[in-house]
Design a protein around this motif. Structure first.
Motif, PDB file in Angstrom:
ATOM      1  N   VAL A  36       0.871  -1.179   0.000  1.00 27.32           N
ATOM      2  CA  VAL A  36       0.000   0.000   0.000  1.00 27.32           C
ATOM      3  C   VAL A  36       0.904   1.223   0.000  1.00 27.32           C
ATOM      4  O   VAL A  36       1.715   1.404   0.913  1.00 27.32           O
ATOM      5  N   LYS A  37       0.773   2.057  -1.019  1.00 29.08           N
ATOM      6  CA  LYS A  37       1.637   3.223  -1.170  1.00 29.08           C
ATOM      7  C   LYS A  37       0.916   4.501  -0.763  1.00 29.08           C
ATOM      8  O   LYS A  37      -0.321   4.534  -0.710  1.00 29.08           O
ATOM      9  N   PRO A  38       1.669   5.581  -0.462  1.00 29.57           N
ATOM     10  CA  PRO A  38       1.026   6.851  -0.139  1.00 29.57           C
ATOM     11  C   PRO A  38       0.034   7.256  -1.226  1.00 29.57           C
ATOM     12  O   PRO A  38       0.328   7.152  -2.413  1.00 29.57           O
ATOM     13  N   GLY A  39      -1.142   7.686  -0.814  1.00 30.35           N
ATOM     14  CA  GLY A  39      -2.184   8.074  -1.748  1.00 30.35           C
ATOM     15  C   GLY A  39      -3.160   6.965  -2.093  1.00 30.35           C
ATOM     16  O   GLY A  39      -4.199   7.220  -2.699  1.00 30.35           O
ATOM     17  N   ASP A  40      -2.840   5.726  -1.707  1.00 24.71           N
ATOM     18  CA  ASP A  40      -3.704   4.593  -2.024  1.00 24.71           C
ATOM     19  C   ASP A  40      -4.892   4.505  -1.067  1.00 24.71           C
ATOM     20  O   ASP A  40      -4.730   4.630   0.154  1.00 24.71           O
ATOM     21  N   ILE A  41      -6.072   4.277  -1.626  1.00 25.65           N
ATOM     22  CA  ILE A  41      -7.187   3.731  -0.853  1.00 25.65           C
ATOM     23  C   ILE A  41      -7.303   2.283  -1.313  1.00 25.65           C
ATOM     24  O   ILE A  41      -7.726   2.000  -2.431  1.00 25.65           O
ATOM     25  N   PHE A  42      -6.879   1.379  -0.461  1.00 25.73           N
ATOM     26  CA  PHE A  42      -6.658  -0.015  -0.831  1.00 25.73           C
ATOM     27  C   PHE A  42      -7.729  -0.891  -0.187  1.00 25.73           C
ATOM     28  O   PHE A  42      -7.808  -1.009   1.024  1.00 25.73           O
ATOM     29  N   GLY A  43      -8.559  -1.517  -1.034  1.00 23.86           N
ATOM     30  CA  GLY A  43      -9.612  -2.389  -0.543  1.00 23.86           C
ATOM     31  C   GLY A  43      -9.155  -3.832  -0.456  1.00 23.86           C
ATOM     32  O   GLY A  43      -8.553  -4.365  -1.393  1.00 23.86           O
ATOM     33  N   PHE A  44      -9.451  -4.466   0.665  1.00 27.42           N
ATOM     34  CA  PHE A  44      -9.040  -5.843   0.941  1.00 27.42           C
ATOM     35  C   PHE A  44     -10.314  -6.675   1.030  1.00 27.42           C
ATOM     36  O   PHE A  44     -11.112  -6.503   1.952  1.00 27.42           O
ATOM     37  N   ILE A  45     -10.512  -7.568   0.072  1.00 32.98           N
ATOM     38  CA  ILE A  45     -11.814  -8.201  -0.136  1.00 32.98           C
ATOM     39  C   ILE A  45     -11.699  -9.716  -0.017  1.00 32.98           C
ATOM     40  O   ILE A  45     -10.740 -10.321  -0.501  1.00 32.98           O
TER      41      ILE A  45
ATOM     42  N   GLY B 160     -15.316  10.974   2.213  1.00 36.55           N
ATOM     43  CA  GLY B 160     -14.651  12.249   1.984  1.00 36.55           C
ATOM     44  C   GLY B 160     -13.380  12.391   2.801  1.00 36.55           C
ATOM     45  O   GLY B 160     -12.357  12.870   2.294  1.00 36.55           O
ATOM     46  N   PHE B 161     -13.422  11.959   4.056  1.00 42.02           N
ATOM     47  CA  PHE B 161     -12.241  12.067   4.911  1.00 42.02           C
ATOM     48  C   PHE B 161     -11.148  11.078   4.512  1.00 42.02           C
ATOM     49  O   PHE B 161      -9.951  11.366   4.662  1.00 42.02           O
ATOM     50  N   LEU B 162     -11.538   9.918   4.012  1.00 40.32           N
ATOM     51  CA  LEU B 162     -10.536   8.966   3.512  1.00 40.32           C
ATOM     52  C   LEU B 162      -9.789   9.559   2.323  1.00 40.32           C
ATOM     53  O   LEU B 162      -8.557   9.461   2.231  1.00 40.32           O
TER      54      LEU B 162
ATOM     55  N   ASP C 132      -5.095  12.432  -0.065  1.00 42.33           N
ATOM     56  CA  ASP C 132      -4.637  13.621  -0.794  1.00 42.33           C
ATOM     57  C   ASP C 132      -3.494  14.317  -0.057  1.00 42.33           C
ATOM     58  O   ASP C 132      -2.671  15.010  -0.675  1.00 42.33           O
ATOM     59  N   ASN C 133      -3.437  14.118   1.271  1.00 45.82           N
ATOM     60  CA  ASN C 133      -2.383  14.725   2.086  1.00 45.82           C
ATOM     61  C   ASN C 133      -1.193  13.791   2.284  1.00 45.82           C
ATOM     62  O   ASN C 133      -0.349  14.033   3.154  1.00 45.82           O
ATOM     63  N   GLY C 134      -1.108  12.726   1.482  1.00 44.23           N
ATOM     64  CA  GLY C 134       0.055  11.845   1.531  1.00 44.23           C
ATOM     65  C   GLY C 134      -0.092  10.609   2.387  1.00 44.23           C
ATOM     66  O   GLY C 134       0.852   9.831   2.528  1.00 44.23           O
TER      67      GLY C 134
END
Length: 237
Positions: A25-34, A174-176, A181-183
């Protein structure tokens, strides 16, 4: 941000809950684990957060090992389980101040953060109430606020949308995005595939402890919906 290398976890009954898992998981990722129930999602998350030891492999957060530098790793991240355990004899504001004290947040900064997130989640008027009187959804909101107020670089969530009403779920999304967006980065498990498909930049699908798909969401699902892909992979594996 988060790197999992050759992770394996075997329980005392001999069950291999996680089998040679690799993902990043890298900075900026929203990573879904399914994955379906029992696939190894929660076990993986508990290993990532230092709640479970593991038998093989390595987990690093911001370049630090969760095994040898666990305190430094935990300062960097926030974790919300699927059913958060809160100190129910406290009021909401007492709990948020307790978390702020742990992370050394100044009075001015904590007041601003608590105001921002409690207003957004419509919990401000209930912060003076004892937590045992909260509904499940209110407890989930309080746990989320406690995670956001110390500005984690990595946010780890296990089924974060369970118990949230549609407005609160929209606020959380939105907060995620703001955190990323802030790294920062987000790693979360979910059964709500529609949410994962729309929200996640990357996804990983796990079955019986093994990774069966991983990558950018659009590339992994192709022309299918995420639900169609998930069912096809689960049925064919």
């Amino acid at each position: 941000m988060l790197k999992i290398e050759k992770l394996s976890k075997i329980y005392k009954n001999g069950k291999k809950a996680v089998d040679n898992l690799n993902l990043e998981v890298k900075p900026g990722d929203i990573f879904g684990f399914i994955g379906h129930n029992g696939a190894g999602k929660t076990t993986t998350i508990k290993c990532v957060t230092g709640l479970l030891d593991f038998d093989e492999g390595e987990i690093s957060i911001d370049g630090r090992s969760i095994k040898t530098q666990d305190i430094e790793c935990k300062r960097t991240m926030a974790y919300i389980p699927d059913n958060p355990d809160l100190y129910e004899n406290m009021t909401g504001i007492q709990y948020l101040n307790f978390i702020s004290d742990i992370f050394g947040i100044s009075k001015r900064d904590r007041e601003a953060s608590i105001r921002k997130y409690s207003d957004a989640f419509e919990l401000t008027s209930s912060l003076g109430d004892i937590i045992s009187a909260y509904s499940h959804g209110m407890k989930q909101k309080l746990a989320l606020i406690s995670a956001f107020i110390h500005s984690p670089r990595l946010l780890v969530l296990d089924e974060p949308f369970v118990g949230l009403d549609p407005k609160a779920a929209h606020t959380l999304k939105g907060f995620l995005k703001e955190l990323c967006d802030n790294g920062g980065a987000v790693f979360f498990s979910t059964h709500v595939l529609e949410v994962a498909e729309k929200l996640c930049s990357k996804i990983a699908i796990i079955k019986a402890g093994r990774l069966i798909a991983c990558g950018k969401t659009d590339e992994v699902k192709g022309d299918n919906s995420l639900e169609e892909l998930f069912m096809e992979l689960i049925d064919n594996e």
